[in-house]
Design an enzyme around this catalytic site. Structure first.
Site, PDB file in Angstrom:
ATOM      1  N   GLU A  61       0.654  -1.459   0.221  1.00 45.85           N
ATOM      2  CA  GLU A  61       0.436   0.297  -0.207  1.00 45.85           C
ATOM      3  C   GLU A  61       1.033   1.081   0.464  1.00 45.85           C
ATOM      4  O   GLU A  61       0.243   1.623   0.161  1.00 45.85           O
ATOM      5  CB  GLU A  61      -0.928   0.406   1.215  1.00 45.85           C
ATOM      6  CG  GLU A  61      -2.106  -0.861   1.540  1.00 45.85           C
ATOM      7  CD  GLU A  61      -2.468  -1.278   0.363  1.00 45.85           C
ATOM      8  OE1 GLU A  61      -2.919  -0.156  -0.693  1.00 45.85           O
ATOM      9  OE2 GLU A  61      -3.193  -2.287  -0.409  1.00 45.85           O
ATOM     10  N   GLY A  62       2.153   1.154  -0.594  1.00 49.77           N
ATOM     11  CA  GLY A  62       2.932   2.420  -0.498  1.00 49.77           C
ATOM     12  C   GLY A  62       3.824   2.518   0.540  1.00 49.77           C
ATOM     13  O   GLY A  62       3.679   2.216   1.619  1.00 49.77           O
TER      14      GLY A  62
END
Length: 596
Positions: free
Chosen positions: A440-441
């Site tokens: 998610e980053g």
């Protein structure tokens, strides 16, 4: 052996006493939400995770998912557990009643998320991805798609995924190549390959709804040419049930360091039928609804694993006999004292405790603002809550996952050699926690988001939602009998954060590399100060509550003691972080790439 019991007492403290759950009923759609109802829901959730999910955590890790000819099977017991989860209505607790959900506030549902992540992180990813997909569709899909897909997803008979990453591009989604060709019936033919797709294929639900980023034929280059499409595994028939198999296939699963019970898939789309979600070329706007939801959830994963590691470490430290206390034997009737008497073990456990409880309090503050953002009747209150949530999303994701991994590692240290082997289950927490810092980053990307997007947004408006309440609290409690000694260190750390903010704003305008060089330390500094503010507030509440008739004084005294530990031993990191930020980029960027 892994030890976990949901920390309901602390959850109730955060929800009811620190953040005031009694005001939830004043928000839109929450008139029937009372503290008693919340407590009942949390207690039932605690039973679910301890009786159904936690017993599958170690076995699911050992067995993992299996892949054969496009079919993925989850570990033994997962299907039955998922059925129990869905039949209990848990899949829809955070969803709109319009689509069959229960509409509970984020203030409550995030605590349930934490329990699930503590008990069985790999299992929790399946419904977690579905909820993220639900969020994106509920905000951006046309009504016809909502009506066809959301009720099944809320019910839990269909699940969801997020398909972004491709073999040649991770964070830089502007490079993606998946194509979407318009069809005469208004649908699109989706062709391309995706990797690292959590829950991309499994045997828990009868259908899987993929949200896929792809390019239309006329798409401009880069990230501004990306659109979002809904692509189901099976195309719904006229009766709404899964019909013909779509052109989407799992071509393999990843063999990972951790979260073995969660299927991480390689996906191939070969002319698969899909439908546009949102506007053409505006896919990132829609996908960010899901990504921001998932980033907060990933932060919760860090907290969940950190809590389970802490509880396991405490249980071991109370039982493991090694040596004598430095000040003399505490248990002369035993051959040795339990290791919990030793100062360094206490330092380790107090560090874990202070970070976990501080993160839980901060998560509660963010969750309350999620509720205000969605449900407040006051436009100004909604905007302030939206600003605060936008600001804190990268901080929660990065800080909580950094600390979750740290706490898992500290828990292993308490166990010593027994933590490094599989028998006790602590090494699983270390392996499981590590991924949360990446997906998610990555946490470095979260730091760049904070300094590059959130700080300058609307000429710094987002910062006011955090800076103003912290400054007001410090000014109001300098002379408080209990909180005053805590506010002094908090004020110094907050001053460092203010100086660092100005430094980055000034340097970053002239040289973006300066802002990038300071980003990770700045996010950590922001998080350390935020936890300090939470601890000062918790100490104030505890000091007031402990003198009430019939008060749980042991609980409140422990709160105040842990607040002092945080201010004494953990908050001083702020000074070092400010020093690193002031050093600038020069030494960091000095080497030529060939010199590495």
């Amino acid at each position: 052996m892994q030890v976990y019991q949901p920390p309901l007492r602390d959850m109730r403290f955060v929800l009811h006493e620190l953040h005031g759950s009694d005001t939830l009923k004043d928000m839109k759609g929450l008139s029937e939400i009372t503290p008693d109802l919340i407590d009942a829901v949390l207690e039932e959730a605690a039973k679910l995770v301890t009786e159904v999910l936690a017993p599958l955590n170690a076995s699911g890790d050992t067995e993992g998912c299996t892949y054969e000819n496009g079919v993925v099977r989850t570990p033994k017991g997962f299907k039955d557990a998922y059925r129990t989860y869905v039949e209990g209505g848990w899949n829809g607790i955070a969803c709109d009643p319009e689509w069959g959900g229960q509409g509970l506030p984020a203030s409550v549902t995030k605590l349930i998320e934490e329990m699930m992540c503590s008990a069985n992180l790999a299992f929790g990813l399946y419904p977690g991805l579905t909820h993220g997909a639900y969020v994106a569709l509920s905000h951006h899909a046309p009504q016809e798609l909502k009506a066809r897909f959301l009720p099944k997803m809320v019910e839990g008979t269909w699940s969801g995924t997020m398909c972004l990453t491709e073999p040649h591009c991770g964070t830089d989604l502007g490079l993606l190549r998946t194509r979407a060709e318009p069809q005469p019936d208004g649908s699109y033919a989706i062709t391309g390959n995706k990797i690292f797709i959590s829950a991309g294929e499994h045997d828990l639900t009868e259908n899987i709804v993929h949200l896929v980023l792809a390019r239309l034929p006329d798409a401009p280059k880069g990230i501004k040419g990306i659109s979002l499409f809904l692509v189901p595994k099976f195309l719904p028939g006229p009766d709404g049930r899964p019909g013909m198999r779509n052109g989407v296939m799992c071509t393999g699963i990843e063999h990972k360091m951790g979260i073995h019970g969660s299927s991480t898939c390689q996906m191939s789309f070969d002319g698969a039928t899909g439908w546009l979600v949102g506007e053409p070329h505006k896919g990132m706007r829609a996908m960010f609804s899901m990504m921001n939801s998932e980033r907060l959830s990933v932060g919760t994963q860090g907290l969940g694993v950190g809590e389970a590691a802490y509880q396991s470490a405490v249980a071991y430290a109370r039982e493991r006999l090694q040596g004598r206390a430095l000040s003399g034997a505490k248990h002369p009737d035993l051959p040795a004292d339990p290791i919990i008497v030793h100062p360094d073990v206490r330092r380790t456990l107090m560090t874990m405790r202070a970070y976990n409880e501080g993160c839980r309090a901060l998560a509660g503050w963010v969750s309350r603002n999620l509720d205000l953002m969605e449900r407040s009747e006051d436009p100004e209150e909604r905007r302030t809550a939206e600003d605060f949530t936008a600001l804190m999303t990268p901080i929660v994701k990065a800080l909580f996952t950094d600390l979750g991994f740290l706490n898992a590692s500290l828990g292993m240290q308490v166990y010593g050699g027994h933590g490094y082997i599989r028998d006790h289950g602590m090494e699983q927490y270390v392996r499981d926690a590590r991924i949360a810092m990446i997906y998610e980053g990555t946490n470095g990307i979260q730091a760049l988001d904070l300094v590059g997007r959130k700080l300058p947004a609307h000429t710094g408006r987002y910062l006011r939602a955090f800076f103003h309440p912290v400054l007001d609290f410090i000014d109001a409690h300098l002379d408080h009998e209990v909180v005053g000694p805590l506010v002094g260190p908090l004020g110094k750390a907050f001053g460092a954060l203010q100086l660092a903010t100005g430094f980055i704003a000034e340097k970053g305008l002239r040289d973006p590399d300066e802002a990038g060089a300071a980003a990770t330390e700045y996010l950590r500094l922001f998080g350390v100060v935020a936890l300090g503010y939470m601890w000062a507030r918790m100490a104030k509440v505890a000091a007031e509550k402990r003198v009430e008739p019939g008060a749980d004084t042991a609980f409140y005294d422990a709160k105040i003691a842990t607040a002092r530990f945080y201010m004494d031993r953990l908050l001083p990191e702020a000074a070092a972080l400010w020093g690193a930020i002031k050093a600038g980029k020069s030494s960091m960027m000095a080497l030529d790439p060939a010199q590495f």
